[in-house]
Design a protein around this motif. Structure first.
Motif, PDB file in Angstrom:
ATOM      1  N   LYS A  46       0.811  -1.220   0.000  1.00  0.00           N
ATOM      2  CA  LYS A  46       0.000   0.000   0.000  1.00  0.00           C
ATOM      3  C   LYS A  46       0.848   1.276   0.000  1.00  0.00           C
ATOM      4  CE  LYS A  46      -3.580  -0.540  -0.579  1.00  0.00           C
ATOM      5  NZ  LYS A  46      -4.099  -0.887  -1.934  1.00  0.00           N
ATOM      6  N   ASP A 135      -0.346   7.559   6.386  1.00  0.00           N
ATOM      7  CA  ASP A 135      -1.232   7.233   5.259  1.00  0.00           C
ATOM      8  C   ASP A 135      -1.147   5.751   4.910  1.00  0.00           C
ATOM      9  OD1 ASP A 135      -2.484   9.693   4.752  1.00  0.00           O
ATOM     10  OD2 ASP A 135      -0.763  10.417   3.619  1.00  0.00           O
ATOM     11  N   ASN A 136       0.046   5.179   5.062  1.00  0.00           N
ATOM     12  CA  ASN A 136       0.195   3.749   4.778  1.00  0.00           C
ATOM     13  C   ASN A 136      -0.691   2.937   5.715  1.00  0.00           C
ATOM     14  OD1 ASN A 136       1.516   0.993   5.213  1.00  0.00           O
ATOM     15  ND2 ASN A 136       2.445   1.710   3.319  1.00  0.00           N
ATOM     16  N   SER A 139      -4.327   3.245   4.543  1.00  0.00           N
ATOM     17  CA  SER A 139      -4.556   2.507   3.300  1.00  0.00           C
ATOM     18  C   SER A 139      -4.558   1.001   3.553  1.00  0.00           C
ATOM     19  CB  SER A 139      -3.474   2.879   2.291  1.00  0.00           C
ATOM     20  OG  SER A 139      -3.739   2.287   1.053  1.00  0.00           O
ATOM     21  N   ARG A 257      -8.360   3.536  -3.677  1.00  0.00           N
ATOM     22  CA  ARG A 257      -9.365   4.217  -2.854  1.00  0.00           C
ATOM     23  C   ARG A 257      -9.348   5.736  -3.051  1.00  0.00           C
ATOM     24  NH1 ARG A 257     -10.063   5.783   2.477  1.00  0.00           N
ATOM     25  NH2 ARG A 257      -7.791   5.819   2.653  1.00  0.00           N
TER      26      ARG A 257
END
Length: 295
Positions: A46, A135-136, A139, A257
């Motif tokens: 991701k 953010d990883n 996600s 996404r």
């Protein structure tokens, strides 16, 4: 309603959390014979793997075989080195061995110490893509919710704690990004890039990739690649959005996404952000490796 297949469980594999889908064919993967012109796209899951895979596929083969773009999904054009699809015999290596392209583009999520030795021995070019941990984490949470082939994430808070503890498929984000960064110091054929830079200026990052790979696309070709790899175009493209892949429930969340920087702000509580920042300071000791959590 049919029961969903039971989710795999993580176990410790040489110090890294893995599932059997990625260890069943370990010896075969480790004995993989690389070619000097192979190009490896390595990431922690991701982090923009599909995005960079598609960029490279278009740069190398976009003009040469446009029908490839419309008929072969990205995960067959850029096979996943270590995955066993179902049972030890159905393996991504089958796609890899039969790839008609030169160079072969190969994807891996392996920590650097698990990469088959022949890639280093052949001095293959490696492109590593890293994404900021906040953010990883977000996600990977949504991905784990929709993908029945990987362990259950639990609720957001338990996922948050697992991420900090490194109890994630392919191990700790911190170890992964740091060890690949360290490898860059001793292995010159490694291009380390950041997801945030790609979002900020895709053209600039494509130029750097081309320079690393000794590619010189025409201005027209580069414009076409830039258009194809825009997030919305990839999200609507059946060959890049994974909609044909079984085991993924797009009603829960799409494979592609949002593709933005800073979505963590919609998930982290103030307390979680403080806890994360404290933990991050302890684990990220190398001042030369800097991530941005907003742009």
């Amino acid at each position: 309603m049919m029961d969903s297949p039971s989710r795999p469980k993580l176990f410790d594999f040489h110090g890294v959390s893995m599932t059997s889908s990625f260890t069943d064919n370990w010896e075969t993967v480790q004995n993989f014979q690389a070619r000097p012109d192979d190009v490896v796209i390595a990431t922690y899951p991701k982090s923009g793997t599909t995005w960079v895979s598609y960029i490279l596929d278009l740069l190398y083969f976009g003009q040469m075989s446009p029908e490839r773009q419309n008929t072969i999904p990205i995960y067959e054009r850029v096979p996943f080195l270590e995955i066993t699809e179902s049972g030890p015999n159905i393996h991504s290596l089958i796609f890899l061995m039969s790839l008609p392209t030169t160079p072969r583009l190969i994807k891996t999520h392996l920590p650097v110490q698990f990469v088959p030795k022949s890639f280093w021995g052949q001095n293959c070019r490696m492109v590593y893509v890293a994404r900021n941990a906040k953010d990883n984490m977000v996600s990977s949470f949504h991905f784990a919710r929709m993908n029945s082939y990987i362990p259950e994430p639990g609720d957001w808070n338990s996922h948050f704690q697992k991420f900090l503890a490194g109890k994630m498929l392919f191990g700790s984000w911190y170890d992964h990004v740091n060890c690949w960064w360290k490898k860059k110091q001793t292995y010159s054929n490694l291009h380390y890039m950041f997801y945030e830079d790609l979002v900020e200026d895709t053209g600039r990052e494509i130029d750097k990739l081309c320079s690393f790979l000794s590619l010189s696309p025409s201005a027209e070709e580069k414009t076409r690649v830039m258009s194809e790899v825009k997030f919305d175009n990839m999200k609507n493209n059946a060959m890049t959005n994974y909609s044909a892949k079984p085991g993924m429930n797009f009603e829960i969340s799409p494979f592609l996404r949002k593709g933005i920087v800073g979505d963590w702000k919609n998930h982290f509580t103030v307390a979680q952000n403080e806890e994360f920042n404290e933990d991050y300071k302890k684990k990220m000791k190398d001042p030369t490796l800097q991530f941005r959590t907003e742009i």
